[in-house]
Design an enzyme around this catalytic site. Structure first.
Site, PDB file in Angstrom:
ATOM      1  N   ASP A 102      18.259  25.209  35.080  1.00  0.00           N
ATOM      2  CA  ASP A 102      17.315  26.305  34.930  1.00  0.00           C
ATOM      3  C   ASP A 102      18.010  27.472  34.204  1.00  0.00           C
ATOM      4  OD1 ASP A 102      15.032  27.806  34.992  1.00  0.00           O
ATOM      5  OD2 ASP A 102      14.613  27.479  37.109  1.00  0.00           O
ATOM      6  N   GLU A 143       7.631  34.304  38.788  1.00  0.00           N
ATOM      7  CA  GLU A 143       8.886  34.191  39.539  1.00  0.00           C
ATOM      8  C   GLU A 143       9.642  35.515  39.557  1.00  0.00           C
ATOM      9  OE1 GLU A 143      11.973  32.101  37.503  1.00  0.00           O
ATOM     10  OE2 GLU A 143      11.158  32.545  35.530  1.00  0.00           O
TER      11      GLU A 143
END
Ligand code: BGC
Ligand code: BGC
Length: 618
Positions: A309, A507
């Site tokens: 990520d 997020e």
């Protein structure tokens, strides 16, 4: 011809017949990814260490100041993060030109290995102006319709390929267990069984019948594993956090709730998986050999590659960047998303190999996995230059595709309450008063991961139809539709519709300790009520909220989730053209102190306002 066939041994004949019978979806299965190894081997043998490490490196467009870096550093992949638009601006043309320009840089290298370009096309090709924006997964979960989710994957793939891009960081197969998490809406459901079904369907849709098709995109199941299971903690800032936290569960629970989505997407042939920012019992997923290599690659037989990520390697402790790289690559990470630190990543990884801290066999395995996928996608086929097919532009955001999104919107709506037959609304009502901050706002309707990373309120976000506009176009020519954001002026109307809920977030910013409707929403509903008319409330939100007061005042209440650009899917149901069929993909709490609340917890304490699977019709 028949005589030649007869000379074939029976087994070969049987295999030929079988392969003709096997549905094309299986052609992208995990077995066949490794079947490209014979093609990978000779190329791998020719590659220098620099060329191999380049394949494992993924910078972000935003940080590439000189496109020649792609050539000089043998870059294997580039991404555009949530707000990383072409330098020329956000248009279909600019995205396509950017892709082609970087791809041409890759083709100039000695071996001419094309890049994979990745984006977060998580509800349509959502970074690109003019794309069809589908409901976020929380809404798709309520449709319980895998065929539709697969179709959405197909449409998304075709929109993505129109820009040349061949990889999306989707689907999320998170099973969010606590709706205070700001990424709840990215998950199909709290129930791993539904996540399995829809995650598999989305993968099939994105990757298409054959990964080699010019209309297929590489899917990426994320975030492996346990992203939806983190423990709520109050941080030093006094705020509650779940995002990127620690999932404190035993292995059995991890397997039961958080792993299932990977089992089915791996079976469906998903070519990439993104290890998560979160930890599992204190160890970062991106640093865990147990999770990445033993469970995913060895046990589940995943043959594609792992992409870390965004800057996730930086979070691996203890240690400097170099140690983090060592830990993650040795744990099984194959490609690193190192948006701005790609040059440092390349030199550190090279040192690590030279110092014997990362074995050459690990590098070869990583590059083999990446090249398998490139072969499977037909990218290595020199007769087919991997440049964008601009003939796909003409159907970008087309009315036909918007119809698919509209269907998804109406099937995702969940009717929570309907008294005094408030719904369906008559199209020939004399006057309908519409109110609420989410009635006439495409940005709010789309939520996060839309044009901007965090999403954005307002009309400029992208095309489409707001819920207010949809209501206006649904009613008869004799019906008057009036609007006030705060619900004032509703007196005398036949009925009021309040469209309320959350504002966009994604997020890192979306965790909430309080999911109660805000004062503005409560007074909007109260104002309609005061007018003495029937009230319909439509909630636009990324998750269930605490709605008790508004629910009591409303005659009908509809959860519309984050529907995306096609507001007409909402009016289709409000006006009775279609019956509501949506069923809750998440349990609906009565109060914040019930959280976390979900079907995976002991049944004894399960007392939601609306149960998982709830949904009325008429
Ligand atoms: C998110 C991922 C996303 C990546 C690239 C990360 O911050 O967690 O879901 O794919 O950024 O934008
Ligand atoms: C990017 C996102 C990324 C985030 C993480 C943003 O600028 O657009 O894709 O997930 O940064 O820090």
């Amino acid at each position: 011809m028949p005589t030649r066939l007869l000379r074939w041994p029976a087994a070969v004949l049987a295999a030929a017949v079988l392969s003709a019978l096997i549905p094309p979806g299986c052609a992208t299965g995990p077995k066949t990814l490794a079947s490209h190894d014979a093609q990978v081997k000779p190329i791998l043998a020719k590659m220098t260490l620099d060329e191999k490490i380049g394949q494992m490196t993924q910078p972000d467009l935003d940080y590439i100041n000189d496109p020649a870096d792609v050539t000089n550093l043998f870059i294997g992949s580039v991404l555009s993060g949530g707000s990383s638009d072409p330098k020329e601006g956000n248009s279909l043309q600019a995205w396509t030109d950017t892709y082609d320009r970087l791809q041409q840089q890759a083709l100039k290298t000695r071996l001419g290995i094309p890049i994979l370009y990745g984006v977060d096309a998580v509800h349509g090709h959502n970074n690109v102006l003019g794309a069809v924006i589908f409901p976020h997964n929380v809404g798709l979960g309520c449709t319980r319709n895998p065929a539709l989710v697969e179709k959405i994957g197909r449409v998304t793939a075709e929109e993505v390929r129109a820009t040349g891009i061949q990889w999306t960081f989707a689907p999320s197969v998170a099973a969010p267990q606590d709706i205070r998490w700001g990424r709840t809406y990215e998950g199909f459901s709290e129930d791993p069984v539904l996540v399995q079904q829809l995650g598999e369907a989305a993968t099939r849709g994105l990757q298409g019948p054959d990964l080699a098709s010019p209309l297929s995109v590489l899917a990426c199941a994320k975030h492996y594993v346990g992203d939806g299971g983190t423990t709520y903690v109050v941080g030093p800032d006094g705020k509650g956090h779940l995002d990127q936290g620690d999932t404190k569960v035993d292995e059995q629970t991890l397997r039961k709730i958080h792993l299932p989505g990977y089992v089915t997407t791996v079976k469906a042939g998903v070519g990439a998986i993104m290890p998560s920012y979160n930890s599992w019992n204190g160890v970062k997923a991106s640093a865990s050999r147990r999770l990445l290599t033993e469970i995913l690659k060895e046990e589940l037989g995943f043959q594609g590659f792992l992409i870390s990520d965004y800057n996730a390697l930086d979070q691996i402790k203890p240690g400097d960047f170099k140690t983090s790289i060592e830990i993650s690559i040795n744990a099984g990470m194959d490609m690193a998303m190192v948006p701005g630190s790609y040059k440092t990543f390349i030199s550190r990884l090279k040192e690590l190999v030279q110092e014997g801290r990362v074995p050459m066999s690990r590098i070869d395995d990583a590059v083999t996995r990446i090249l398998r996928v490139k072969f499977a996608m037909g990218l290595m086929d020199k007769s087919r230059p991997p440049l964008a097919d601009r003939s796909l532009h003409k159907s970008f955001g087309s009315p036909e595709r918007r119809q698919v999104a509209r269907q998804a919107v109406r099937e995702s709506l969940v009717l929570l309450k309907n008294e005094r037959q408030a719904l369906p609304v008559s199209k020939s009502a004399a006057r309908i008063h519409v109110a609420g901050k989410n009635a006439d706002d495409i940005g709010n309707q789309c939520g996060g991961w839309t044009i901007d990373w965090q999403g954005k309120s307002g009309p400029v976000t992208t095309g489409g139809t707001t819920i207010l506009a949809a209501i206006r176009s649904a009613v008869s020519s004799n019906t008057q539709v009036t609007f006030s954001k705060d619900g004032s002026g509703a007196q005398g109307a036949t009925l009021g519709i309040a469209v309320i809920g959350e504002l966009p977030y994604a997020e890192m910013h979306g965790d909430r300790s309080d999911l109660a409707l805000d004062k503005e929403d409560l007074s909007t509903v109260a104002n309609l009520k005061k007018a003495g008319i029937p009230v319909v409330a439509v909630l636009v939100s990324g998750r269930p909220m605490i709605i008790n007061e508004a629910l009591a005042q409303a005659d009908a209440f509809v959860a519309a989730w984050l529907p995306g650009t096609e507001g007409q899917g909402v009016s289709d149901v409000l006006f009775g053209d279609y019956k509501p069929t949506g069923k809750l993909s998440f349990s609906w709490p009565r109060s914040m102190d019930q959280l976390p609340l979900n079907v995976n917890l002991p049944a004894a304490g399960y007392d939601p306002l609306f149960k998982y699977g709830y949904g009325l019709s008429w």
